[in-house]
Design an enzyme around this catalytic site. Structure first.
Site, short mmCIF file in Angstrom:
data_model
loop_
_atom_site.label_atom_id
_atom_site.label_comp_id
_atom_site.label_asym_id
_atom_site.label_seq_id
_atom_site.Cartn_x
_atom_site.Cartn_y
_atom_site.Cartn_z
N ARG A 1 21.53 -4.25 -3.33
CA ARG A 1 21.76 -5.69 -3.42
C ARG A 1 20.68 -6.28 -4.30
NH1 ARG A 1 21.37 -9.03 1.07
NH2 ARG A 1 19.21 -8.33 1.16
N ARG B 1 18.99 -16.52 -3.89
CA ARG B 1 18.99 -17.61 -2.91
C ARG B 1 19.41 -18.90 -3.60
NH1 ARG B 1 13.07 -16.69 -0.36
NH2 ARG B 1 13.43 -14.62 0.53
N ARG C 1 6.61 8.32 -6.74
CA ARG C 1 5.97 7.47 -7.73
C ARG C 1 4.60 7.09 -7.20
NH1 ARG C 1 7.95 2.41 -8.62
NH2 ARG C 1 9.36 2.46 -6.85
N ARG D 1 2.08 -5.78 -12.17
CA ARG D 1 1.65 -6.94 -11.39
C ARG D 1 0.14 -7.10 -11.53
NH1 ARG D 1 3.49 -6.39 -5.21
NH2 ARG D 1 1.88 -4.78 -5.19
N GLU E 1 -1.81 -3.45 -11.72
CA GLU E 1 -1.06 -2.30 -11.21
C GLU E 1 -0.19 -1.68 -12.30
OE1 GLU E 1 -0.60 -3.66 -6.55
OE2 GLU E 1 1.20 -3.15 -7.69
N TYR F 1 10.07 5.45 2.49
CA TYR F 1 9.20 4.28 2.39
C TYR F 1 9.27 3.52 3.70
CZ TYR F 1 6.92 0.02 1.38
OH TYR F 1 6.04 -1.03 1.48
N ASP G 1 7.60 0.19 5.74
CA ASP G 1 6.66 -0.91 5.84
C ASP G 1 5.79 -0.68 7.08
OD1 ASP G 1 6.82 -2.69 3.70
OD2 ASP G 1 8.69 -3.56 4.46
P1 FDA Z 1 -0.34 6.59 5.74
O1 FDA Z 1 -0.11 7.17 4.40
O2 FDA Z 1 -0.91 5.25 5.84
O3 FDA Z 1 -1.28 7.59 6.57
C1 FDA Z 1 -1.18 8.99 6.49
C2 FDA Z 1 -2.58 9.56 6.59
O4 FDA Z 1 -2.50 10.99 6.71
C3 FDA Z 1 -3.43 9.29 5.36
O5 FDA Z 1 -4.60 8.62 5.73
C4 FDA Z 1 -3.70 10.68 4.80
O6 FDA Z 1 -4.99 10.80 4.22
C5 FDA Z 1 -3.59 11.55 6.03
N1 FDA Z 1 -3.29 12.95 5.75
C6 FDA Z 1 -2.26 13.43 4.99
N2 FDA Z 1 -2.33 14.79 4.96
C7 FDA Z 1 -3.41 15.16 5.70
C8 FDA Z 1 -3.99 16.41 6.03
N3 FDA Z 1 -3.49 17.59 5.58
N4 FDA Z 1 -5.09 16.44 6.83
C9 FDA Z 1 -5.62 15.27 7.29
N5 FDA Z 1 -5.11 14.04 6.99
C10 FDA Z 1 -4.02 14.00 6.22
N6 FDA Z 1 3.77 -2.20 4.16
C11 FDA Z 1 3.94 -3.49 4.58
O7 FDA Z 1 4.37 -3.70 5.71
N7 FDA Z 1 3.61 -4.52 3.73
C12 FDA Z 1 3.12 -4.32 2.48
O8 FDA Z 1 2.85 -5.28 1.75
C13 FDA Z 1 2.94 -2.97 2.04
N8 FDA Z 1 2.46 -2.71 0.79
C14 FDA Z 1 2.40 -1.43 0.34
C15 FDA Z 1 1.97 -1.17 -0.97
C16 FDA Z 1 1.93 0.12 -1.45
C17 FDA Z 1 1.48 0.40 -2.88
C18 FDA Z 1 2.33 1.19 -0.61
C19 FDA Z 1 2.35 2.60 -1.12
C20 FDA Z 1 2.71 0.95 0.70
C21 FDA Z 1 2.76 -0.36 1.19
N9 FDA Z 1 3.13 -0.62 2.50
C22 FDA Z 1 3.28 -1.93 2.92
C23 FDA Z 1 3.48 0.47 3.43
C24 FDA Z 1 2.31 0.97 4.30
O9 FDA Z 1 1.29 1.47 3.48
C25 FDA Z 1 2.87 2.04 5.26
O10 FDA Z 1 3.75 1.45 6.16
C26 FDA Z 1 1.83 2.76 6.06
O11 FDA Z 1 0.86 3.32 5.21
C27 FDA Z 1 2.50 3.87 6.85
O12 FDA Z 1 1.56 4.50 7.67
P2 FDA Z 1 1.59 6.07 7.87
O13 FDA Z 1 0.66 6.34 8.99
O14 FDA Z 1 2.98 6.56 8.01
O15 FDA Z 1 1.06 6.70 6.49
#
Ligand code: FDA
Length: 387
Positions: free
Chosen positions: A176, A180, A254, A285, A310, A358, A360
């Site tokens: 979509r 608005r 990405r 951005r 970015e 992905y 949030d």
């Molecule tokens: P997350 O990636 O945060 O944590 C995983 C952890 O595991 C990391 O710290 C990593 O180092 C660790 N790890 C991986 N492998 C490992 C290993 N072998 N040994 C030890 N540690 C290990 N959401 C939102 O609500 N509003 C927003 O504005 C944004 N903006 C945004 C911007 C960008 C650029 C991105 C990429 C993402 C967002 N998000 C977001 C999403 C948000 O970042 C996401 O919801 C959380 O990071 C998810 O948390 P997780 O715990 O799943 O992963």
């Protein structure tokens, strides 16, 4: 040293939520292994030492949710400000209010429209292609919003995000493109929104602040896996392909290069986020972090501001994986990894990297609470098998 009751790989929001629930409600001894030098995963932030502005180190993070349970849960660890996110977009020397709305349409076409007039205009422009038979992203976008708005606000931006011409991108990348037909320009439309009053790191640290939780930083799970695999239940939130040694091939992501700088002005752009829609501007951005916390104005160093440019591109080995690319090839690999994950004894896979989705922040918390309810609590409290 005795084994913990549960090992969690990754101190992001998913891992922290699992840890907090298991420690607080079930009294389990939880060990979190985190390979970075800090907890919080991608939501981590730091105060810039020169200006005292809070900088989100892995891209701008704005919290929003309509999930009552997640909102109540998050508020146990932090309060939230009343920040409401807005985004502006530059195109050919003008600045427009995003997302696509009546103010933008009026400004872009240089004339005032009632909501019905704007609807009729866009419907007419969108009739160039039929949505159902669109064969690439460009045709799909034009079929939804018409060529003029597509060429100004989607073509250049999307091309930069994917480093690919939109005629070469799959139509299913977008389902979509909401327009608005009002002047409402809040970026999110959730019930709750705000930024953690004391910052992300204070919030995330508080989740881990429990006598039963130990966070071991700068520890890669794969370096110590033999100590725990098959011996204690594990919740793994790292990349699923990496867990299995990339046996089915690497999943593609990405990434975003974040170029941070301190500029000599109190106010660089007047708002937190400005998108650059022209295809020939290399960045997508610019974020100006002080605008996320207007209530902290007096604590910021006057005359300076922290901005981040970015740049989006395909991730290579060693880059931070940010957004799943999700090609047909990725989806085929993911199905194989899901089978392997389901068969892996005593290990649950979760979070954005563990599920190649992905998420949030509110979704990461919500899905961790579900895993706790449906798998971990039944296992630890009632002896159900862990799978
Ligand atoms: P997350 O990636 O945060 O944590 C995983 C952890 O595991 C990391 O710290 C990593 O180092 C660790 N790890 C991986 N492998 C490992 C290993 N072998 N040994 C030890 N540690 C290990 N959401 C939102 O609500 N509003 C927003 O504005 C944004 N903006 C945004 C911007 C960008 C650029 C991105 C990429 C993402 C967002 N998000 C977001 C999403 C948000 O970042 C996401 O919801 C959380 O990071 C998810 O948390 P997780 O715990 O799943 O992963």
């Amino acid at each position: 040293t005795p084994l913990p009751d549960l090992v969690i790989v990754g101190a992001g929001l998913f891992g922290l939520t699992i840890a907090e629930r298991c420690a607080e409600e079930l009294g389990l001894r939880v060990l979190i292994l985190e390979r970075r030098h800090h907890l919080g995963g991608n939501a981590y932030s730091e105060r810039d030492p020169e200006t005292n502005v809070e900088v989100h180190k892995y891209g701008a993070h704005l919290f929003h949710t309509s999930n009552e349970r997640v909102w109540e849960y998050a508020n146990r660890f932090t309060s939230f400000t009343d920040y409401r996110h807005k985004v502006f977009g530059k195109y050919q020397g003008q600045v427009y209010s995003l997302p696509l709305n009546l103010a933008l349409i009026n400004q872009f076409f240089g004339k005032s429209h009632t909501p019905d007039e704007a609807r009729a205009l866009i419907a007419e422009q969108a009739s160039e292609f039929d949505t159902a038979s669109a064969s690439n992203l460009e045709e799909k976008a034009i079929s939804l919003i018409g060529r003029p708005l597509y060429e100004a606000f989607i073509k250049g931006y999307t091309g930069k995000q994917w480093q690919t011409d939109p005629t070469e991108l799959s139509a299913d990348i977008i389902t979509r493109l909401p327009v608005r037909y009002t002047f409402q320009n809040g970026w999110f439309s959730d019930t709750y929104e705000g930024l953690p009053t004391e910052g992300y790191t204070a919030w995330l640290s508080k989740m881990a602040d429990h006598p039963n939780i130990e966070v071991r930083l700068e520890t890669d799970f794969f370096a110590v896996a033999d100590d725990y695999k098959g011996k204690v239940p594990i919740v793994y939130t790292g990349p699923v392909d990496e867990y299995f040694g990339n046996s089915e091939g690497r999943l593609s992501w990405r990434t975003v290069d974040l170029e941070e700088s301190v500029v000599d002005t109190d106010d660089f752009q007047g708002t937190g986020v400005v998108n650059y829609n022209d295809g020939d501007v290399p960045y997508t951005r610019i974020i100006e972090f002080k605008h996320f916390h207007p209530e902290r104005e007096k604590t910021h160093l006057p005359g300076k501001s922290v901005i981040v440019h970015e740049y989006s591109r395909f991730a290579e080995e060693g880059d931070e994986p940010y957004y799943p690319v999700n090609t047909a090839d990725d989806r085929a690999k993911l199905l194989k990894y899901r089978d392997l994950a389901a068969a892996e004894p005593m290990v649950l896979f979760g979070g954005r990297l563990g599920t190649y989705k992905y998420l949030d922040m509110h979704m990461a918390i919500g899905s961790a609470l579900s895993m706790y309810d449906n798998k971990l609590k039944p296992h630890f409290a009632e002896g159900a098998e862990l799978k």
